[in-house]
Design a protein around this motif. Structure first.
Motif, mmCIF file in Angstrom:
data_model
loop_
_atom_site.group_PDB
_atom_site.id
_atom_site.type_symbol
_atom_site.label_atom_id
_atom_site.label_comp_id
_atom_site.label_asym_id
_atom_site.label_seq_id
_atom_site.Cartn_x
_atom_site.Cartn_y
_atom_site.Cartn_z
ATOM 1 N N LEU A 70 88.280 15.872 55.234
ATOM 2 C CA LEU A 70 86.858 15.688 54.958
ATOM 3 C C LEU A 70 86.208 14.794 56.014
ATOM 4 O O LEU A 70 85.041 14.966 56.351
ATOM 5 C CB LEU A 70 86.665 15.077 53.573
ATOM 6 C CG LEU A 70 87.104 15.958 52.389
ATOM 7 C CD1 LEU A 70 86.899 15.210 51.090
ATOM 8 C CD2 LEU A 70 86.331 17.268 52.377
ATOM 9 N N SER A 71 86.978 13.843 56.518
ATOM 10 C CA SER A 71 86.457 12.994 57.585
ATOM 11 C C SER A 71 86.167 13.821 58.835
ATOM 12 O O SER A 71 85.131 13.654 59.483
ATOM 13 C CB SER A 71 87.457 11.888 57.915
ATOM 14 O OG SER A 71 87.047 11.146 59.039
ATOM 15 N N ASN A 72 87.072 14.713 59.174
ATOM 16 C CA ASN A 72 86.857 15.562 60.346
ATOM 17 C C ASN A 72 85.673 16.511 60.156
ATOM 18 O O ASN A 72 84.967 16.845 61.108
ATOM 19 C CB ASN A 72 88.119 16.370 60.642
ATOM 20 C CG ASN A 72 89.286 15.487 61.038
ATOM 21 O OD1 ASN A 72 89.075 14.375 61.548
ATOM 22 N ND2 ASN A 72 90.497 15.933 60.804
ATOM 23 N N GLU A 73 85.465 16.945 58.892
ATOM 24 C CA GLU A 73 84.386 17.889 58.608
ATOM 25 C C GLU A 73 83.047 17.201 58.375
ATOM 26 O O GLU A 73 82.024 17.862 58.197
ATOM 27 C CB GLU A 73 84.743 18.727 57.378
ATOM 28 C CG GLU A 73 85.966 19.620 57.585
ATOM 29 C CD GLU A 73 86.387 20.314 56.308
ATOM 30 O OE1 GLU A 73 85.783 20.007 55.263
ATOM 31 O OE2 GLU A 73 87.308 21.149 56.352
ATOM 32 N N GLY A 74 83.036 15.855 58.334
ATOM 33 C CA GLY A 74 81.795 15.126 58.072
ATOM 34 C C GLY A 74 81.338 15.268 56.637
ATOM 35 O O GLY A 74 80.129 15.317 56.375
ATOM 36 N N PHE B 149 75.293 7.817 58.570
ATOM 37 C CA PHE B 149 75.862 8.275 57.308
ATOM 38 C C PHE B 149 75.655 9.773 57.132
ATOM 39 O O PHE B 149 76.521 10.471 56.588
ATOM 40 C CB PHE B 149 75.222 7.513 56.149
ATOM 41 C CG PHE B 149 75.632 6.065 56.081
ATOM 42 C CD1 PHE B 149 76.786 5.621 56.703
ATOM 43 C CD2 PHE B 149 74.857 5.128 55.395
ATOM 44 C CE1 PHE B 149 77.161 4.298 56.654
ATOM 45 C CE2 PHE B 149 75.228 3.804 55.346
ATOM 46 C CZ PHE B 149 76.387 3.393 55.976
ATOM 47 N N GLN B 150 74.536 10.291 57.574
ATOM 48 C CA GLN B 150 74.308 11.729 57.493
ATOM 49 C C GLN B 150 75.294 12.490 58.377
ATOM 50 O O GLN B 150 75.713 13.596 58.041
ATOM 51 C CB GLN B 150 72.877 12.054 57.915
ATOM 52 C CG GLN B 150 71.817 11.587 56.930
ATOM 53 C CD GLN B 150 70.413 11.806 57.457
ATOM 54 O OE1 GLN B 150 70.233 12.476 58.466
ATOM 55 N NE2 GLN B 150 69.432 11.240 56.769
ATOM 56 N N ALA B 151 75.668 11.879 59.499
ATOM 57 C CA ALA B 151 76.569 12.560 60.422
ATOM 58 C C ALA B 151 77.999 12.599 59.911
ATOM 59 O O ALA B 151 78.737 13.552 60.172
ATOM 60 C CB ALA B 151 76.525 11.877 61.789
ATOM 61 N N ILE B 152 78.407 11.581 59.151
ATOM 62 C CA ILE B 152 79.819 11.487 58.780
ATOM 63 C C ILE B 152 80.079 11.852 57.323
ATOM 64 O O ILE B 152 81.240 11.999 56.942
ATOM 65 C CB ILE B 152 80.347 10.052 59.042
ATOM 66 C CG1 ILE B 152 79.661 9.044 58.133
ATOM 67 C CG2 ILE B 152 80.176 9.688 60.494
ATOM 68 C CD1 ILE B 152 80.131 7.628 58.324
ATOM 69 N N GLY B 153 79.048 11.964 56.529
ATOM 70 C CA GLY B 153 79.277 12.216 55.105
ATOM 71 C C GLY B 153 78.278 13.187 54.524
ATOM 72 O O GLY B 153 77.208 13.440 55.081
ATOM 73 N N LYS B 154 78.644 13.711 53.373
ATOM 74 C CA LYS B 154 77.728 14.622 52.682
ATOM 75 C C LYS B 154 76.775 13.845 51.777
ATOM 76 O O LYS B 154 75.687 14.311 51.456
ATOM 77 C CB LYS B 154 78.518 15.630 51.864
ATOM 78 C CG LYS B 154 79.415 14.996 50.786
ATOM 79 C CD LYS B 154 80.235 16.040 50.069
ATOM 80 C CE LYS B 154 81.172 15.396 49.041
ATOM 81 N NZ LYS B 154 82.008 16.388 48.368
#
Length: 1034
Positions: free
Chosen positions: A360-364, A384-389
């Motif tokens: 999930l980290s790799n997929e953001g 935060f938008q770039a790394i997480g949903k």
């Protein structure tokens, strides 16, 4: 999705101790996890994203309804599906490492529907699927997940699970209200048919709302990475730690266009990201110092503390305004300590642990739970938008929920779902809700600390309700569940076997010592040496600047010398402290700039505090062919005269009077210096400087009408002595040619030097003539005349067309006179090269020179050549008389010299001479003053005490000291005494400039170096060190 009719009862949530994000999460995450546990038998496949377009939802609904209808007809069971669907990420939800299936009638049929639904979600158009895919799907029916899934799971129990165990038992879910809500049942059914979803997906679905004015308690921000609409922040981002999670986070930040600087303990891991556009930081302190916001993601509390508090750590780079975001999963005590030290340094702190796997980290697609500085959370939104949903900010929850004495918390929540016709699902839901509550209550029990655990070497940290055992030997903090004698003893025996037979008292003393060695003392002890190292760095840099040396000398010469001296004198144990002094090339350059700025502000402050000041202006060209403008200021400080460099500025294009004035005027306006306080301007005689219309002189007088302009007395003296009669000018030119013949070729120079040494001459070389050097002519002619015999011998072997001149008596007599007269002029020139000289001193020297010229003429007419020493000695040695032709030329030259001096140095008016000597009756009577001023002058002239002081002080200092008693007289005197009489200081400054910016350093910005080199003001080292974060050398 919004869930309604949800009632919670929370009792004794928190004490008044500082609250960290983990403690905050205990109060709200159970809202999400309770639903997951309560639906453990029916709801384990939950989506992580929602709200796609209604058209796609209808297509999905229709296809799923058809498949369910086909499956139910085969065994007499029909399931009717109505309503909307939500697009999800389709990842299986696991609780305690197990995957559970939906159990209803027609189990086999629904399983088939699940498979078809998975094919639909995967984008398959038909029943064709590879054997490998079917094998992968079949392997996920029961038991352990496949290897790929295991690797994707965090190696330790998730933060959400651990927090859920404790507090869910503290509230009661009113399930009866949900029991009759068919919309919620259909939501569970529709979600259970979708392939996979992280348990964190529930947090995406929750949004708690306040009843008062619709205020939001949890702020959630959804990622826009999917549609590529992220606008990267302009702030510089730093990231520390490129582990399993950090690598994926940094990769997504770079993909979305962020400016990222990275650091990792293993530098090789940074290479891949540098190729993708990241910058490399040598230390955590350097990254924090360079970047606006620094993120970190490390594995454990020890790593987090070492990263902040260790050598060259984050704390050494924190300055006011710097931002630090900790994304590590660590205990609340560690977060509290780190936030305290960061904020104490003026930094901003945000705790933002992430939930998710490496994949999930790799997929953001991580979930970020943040608490701390709300402004910093907003600044991090694009990251935060770039790394997480999804990201949640929880500080509002902390303010609303965590008030002392809070016993209950009830929230009305609304749920918007499609209706379901399955009444059985409601019964299953209620039944499993009770089971989930019971399970969470059992897991929520906390172990208490017993004083007897000290014999195993353990004290505790945290509050008494939920203590965590801490080893007094190594400081390791274990979980609350490890608060068992067997586990504590195992830690002691496995990690500290040599201490297992120690007594209770030994561990008690060790614990007390650890308390004394608290965090503050640790920081202060480490930073004291660094603070001293920073001050030492400033002082060494200042010494380098005063000597005009290159910046690299500190690192290449001074630092090794200090190390060697300390090692020899004090021992190896003191060398380490010396190596912490920052002396790199870049550091020295920064020190120069900072000290120069401090000195400049000090000088400007003193000029503003002085009632009047004067300036001298000059312009020249450096080794890089750049035009440089220099402005030197003279002002009063504590009744003493100070002279310092005010402005050094390059002139980019032209050097007209207008260009020079614009530069000075803009600087005065920027620094708020008033032109009306400027009483004097001194320049050379160039048209751009002295022009009364378009020159600097004329432009300055337009803004400061009362300013007095003066032409440099040294330049005037040079102009007065420039003219020579024709025959004497020929002799001078021929003498220069003789010197150039010998000096122009290196072979001739070496031969002549050897000849002089062989003949035991007082000098071994001749001097070259340079027109721009004021003292050149006198020195060149004197040296040539002293070595005339050696030159004659040299010309015997090296023929030259002017060799015969050295045997011509008249030519040698003229050469001797020119040597004498230019030596006298050089002495006059040197008397003008004095910063304390006033217009009265200049006038006295010129008047003396004019009277001497009259005396020399009368002596020559009487045959007394003693007034010219070199000429007299030559005539005496050769038993010659001064020829009539040479006497005529000498008289002609002296007459012209006198008239030129009178032309360039007009005599001062007698009415101002009272300033030069207020105790002379003649000057007092001649003074043109007002009645009151004349009375004051008479009073002053009869003061015997001041008369005694007058003889022991410089003229300008005397008038400055009596400014209080004789204010009007003092002001008038200073208006004439303070202005410069020459540009000698500017000429010296240009000489220093050439020394600093030479051909080997022709790209150097020499302004800071020159200001420190010339200034009599010492930088405020204490102030400079106080504004710096104490940081040792790398």
């Amino acid at each position: 999705m919004i869930i309604t009719k949800f009632d919670l009862q929370v009792s004794a949530l928190f004490s008044e101790t500082p609250v960290s994000l983990r403690e905050i999460c205990i109060s709200w995450i159970p809202l999400t996890v309770a639903m997951a546990f309560s639906c453990s038998a029916v709801w384990f496949q939950v989506s992580s994203q929602s709200s796609v377009s209604e058209d796609k939802g209808k297509q999905k609904k229709q296809f799923l309804a058809q498949e369910k209808a086909k499956s139910s007809k085969k065994d007499g069971t029909q399931i009717k599906v109505q309503g909307k669907f939500n697009k999800t990420d389709h990842k299986a939800m696991r609780i305690e490492g197990k995957t559970t299936k939906l159990k209803v009638e027609g189990k086999e049929k629904i399983r088939k529907v699940d498979k078809k639904q998975k094919r639909f979600n995967a984008g398959e158009k038909g029943p064709k699927r590879s054997a490998k895919v079917r094998q992968d799907q079949g392997s996920r029916k029961r038991g352990r997940p496949p290897k790929e899934e295991k690797d994707a799971v965090d190696p330790e129990p998730s933060t959400v699970k651990r927090m859920a165990m404790g507090l869910v038992a503290g509230f009661k879910w009113q399930a009866n209200q949900v029991k009759d809500d068919p919309q919620f049942h259909h939501f569970l059914l529709s979600q259970s048919e979708k392939s996979g979803g992280s348990y964190q997906a529930v947090s995406k679905k929750l949004k708690l709302s306040e009843e008062v004015a619709g205020s939001t308690s949890i702020q959630a921000a959804d990622s826009t990475a999917a549609n590529g609409s992220i606008s990267p922040t302009e702030k510089r981002i730093g990231f520390l730690g490129l582990g399993l999670m950090g690598s994926g986070i940094v990769s997504n930040l770079l993909k979305t266009g962020h400016n990222v600087t990275v650091w990792n303990r293993t530098a090789e891991k940074c290479d891949l990201f540098i190729q993708e556009g990241a910058r490399l930081g040598r230390t955590p302190a350097e990254v924090v110092s360079h970047c606006d916001i620094t993120f970190t993601c490390v594995s454990d509390p020890k790593a987090a503390k070492d990263l902040v508090l260790g050598p060259s750590g984050v704390l050494q780079g924190i300055r006011p305004g710097k931002c630090y975001v900790d994304m590590s999963t660590v205990d609340p005590e560690t977060v509290a300590e780190l936030s305290q030290v960061i904020i104490s340094r003026g930094g901003r702190f945000l705790e933002a642990p992430v939930s998710g796997s490496q994949q999930l980290s790799n997929e953001g697609m991580l979930v970020i739970l943040a608490a701390g500085d709300s402004g910093l959370y907003e600044d991090c939104s694009s990251c935060f938008q770039a790394i997480g949903k999804t990201s949640f900010f929880l500080d509002i929850v902390m303010d609303k929920w965590l008030k002392p004495g809070t016993k209950e918390l009830t929230h009305d929540m609304s749920m918007e779902c499609d209706q379901s016709t399955s009444q059985d699902m409601s019964n299953i839901l209620v039944q499993n809700t009770n089971q989930a509550q019971s399970l969470v209550s059992q897991r929520g029990k906390k172990r208490k600390y017993c004083d007897g655990y000290m014999k195993y070497g353990f004290s505790y940290v945290g509050n008494e309700d939920c203590p965590k055992p801490q080893c007094v030997v190594c400081g390791e903090v274990l979980s609350n569940g490890s608060m068992k004698p067997s586990l504590l003893l195992r830690h002691l025996e496995t990690k500290h076997a040599n201490y297992k037979n120690k007594e209770y008292s030994f561990f008690k003393r060790l614990a007390e010592n650890n308390k004394r060695m608290n965090l503050t003392s640790y920081i202060l002890s480490g930073n004291k040496d660094y603070e001293n190292a920073v001050e030492a760095s400033y002082r060494i840099s200042y010494r380098i600047a005063k000597c005009g040396k290159s910046h690299t000398i500190a690192e290449t010469l001074i630092s090794p010398c200090i190390t060697d001296a300390v090692r020899c004198m004090l021992g190896e144990e003191h060398v380490r402290k010396m190596t912490t002094i920052p002396l790199s090339n870049n550091t020295i350059s920064r020190r120069f700039e900072e000290m120069s700025d401090d000195v400049e502000m000090t000088v400007i402050g003193r000029i503003k505090s002085s009632n009047i000041f004067a300036i001298q202006v000059d312009e020249s060209t450096d080794v890089a062919n750049c035009a440089i403008l220099l402005v030197i200021a003279r002002y009063l400080k504590d009744n003493e005269v100070e002279e310092n460099l005010l402005l050094c500025h390059p002139l980019s294009q032209r050097t007209r009077g207008e260009d020079i004035f614009n530069v000075i005027d803009c600087y005065f306006k920027e620094k708020e210096i008033n032109w009306s306080n400027c009483c004097g301007l001194c320049t050379d005689g160039a048209k751009s400087m002295s022009g009364i219309y378009s020159g600097l002189r004329g432009l300055v007088m337009k803004v400061a009408p009362n300013i007095s302009w003066s032409h440099c007395c040294i330049h005037r003296q040079s102009l007065a002595c420039k003219n020579l009669p024709g025959e004497l000018k020929v002799v001078l030119d021929e003498a220069v040619k003789v010197v150039n013949f010998i000096k122009s070729k290196s072979t001739n120079s070496r031969i002549f030097k050897a000849l002089c040494e062989e003949m035991m001459s007082p000098h071994s070389t001749l001097l070259l003539h340079t027109e721009v050097r004021w003292l050149s002519r006198g020195k060149v002619l004197t040296r040539l005349f002293e070595l005339r015999h050696e030159v004659q011998v040299f010309f015997e072997d090296h023929p030259f067309f002017l060799a015969s001149k050295l045997h011509d008596c008249n030519w040698l007599q003229a050469l001797a006179y020119l040597s004498d007269i230019f030596q006298i002029i050089n002495k006059l020139n040197l008397t003008f090269q004095n910063s304390s000289i006033t217009i009265f001193n200049v006038s006295d020297k010129i008047e003396s020179m004019i009277k001497k010229i009259d005396f020399w003429r009368s002596c020559l007419e009487n045959g007394q050549t003693e007034v010219f020493e070199t000429l007299h000695n030559f005539l005496s040695e050769n038993k010659l008389n001064l020829s009539r032709e040479i006497r005529k030329k000498i008289n002609e030259h002296l007459n012209g010299l006198k008239s030129d001096f009178q032309k360039y140095f007009p005599k001062l008016e007698e009415e101002i001479y009272w300033i030069s000597n207020p105790f002379e009756e003649q000057y007092v009577q001649a003074a043109k003053l007002s009645v009151k001023e004349k009375e004051k002058l008479i009073e002053l002239s009869t003061d015997s005490t001041l008369n005694a002081e007058f003889k022991g002080h410089f003229l300008i200092n005397f008038w400055a000291n009596i400014s209080r008693e004789y204010e009007q007289l003092s002001d008038k005197a200073l208006l004439l005494l303070l202005p410069f009489t020459s540009t000698e200081l500017a000429e010296r400054a240009f000489s220093s400039y050439v020394l600093i910016k030479n051909r080997y350093r022709n790209k150097l910005n020499a302004v800071p170096d020159l200001r420190l080199h010339l200034s009599s003001v010492e930088p405020n080292f204490k102030k400079l060190c106080a504004s710096k974060q104490a940081q040792g050398s790398h």
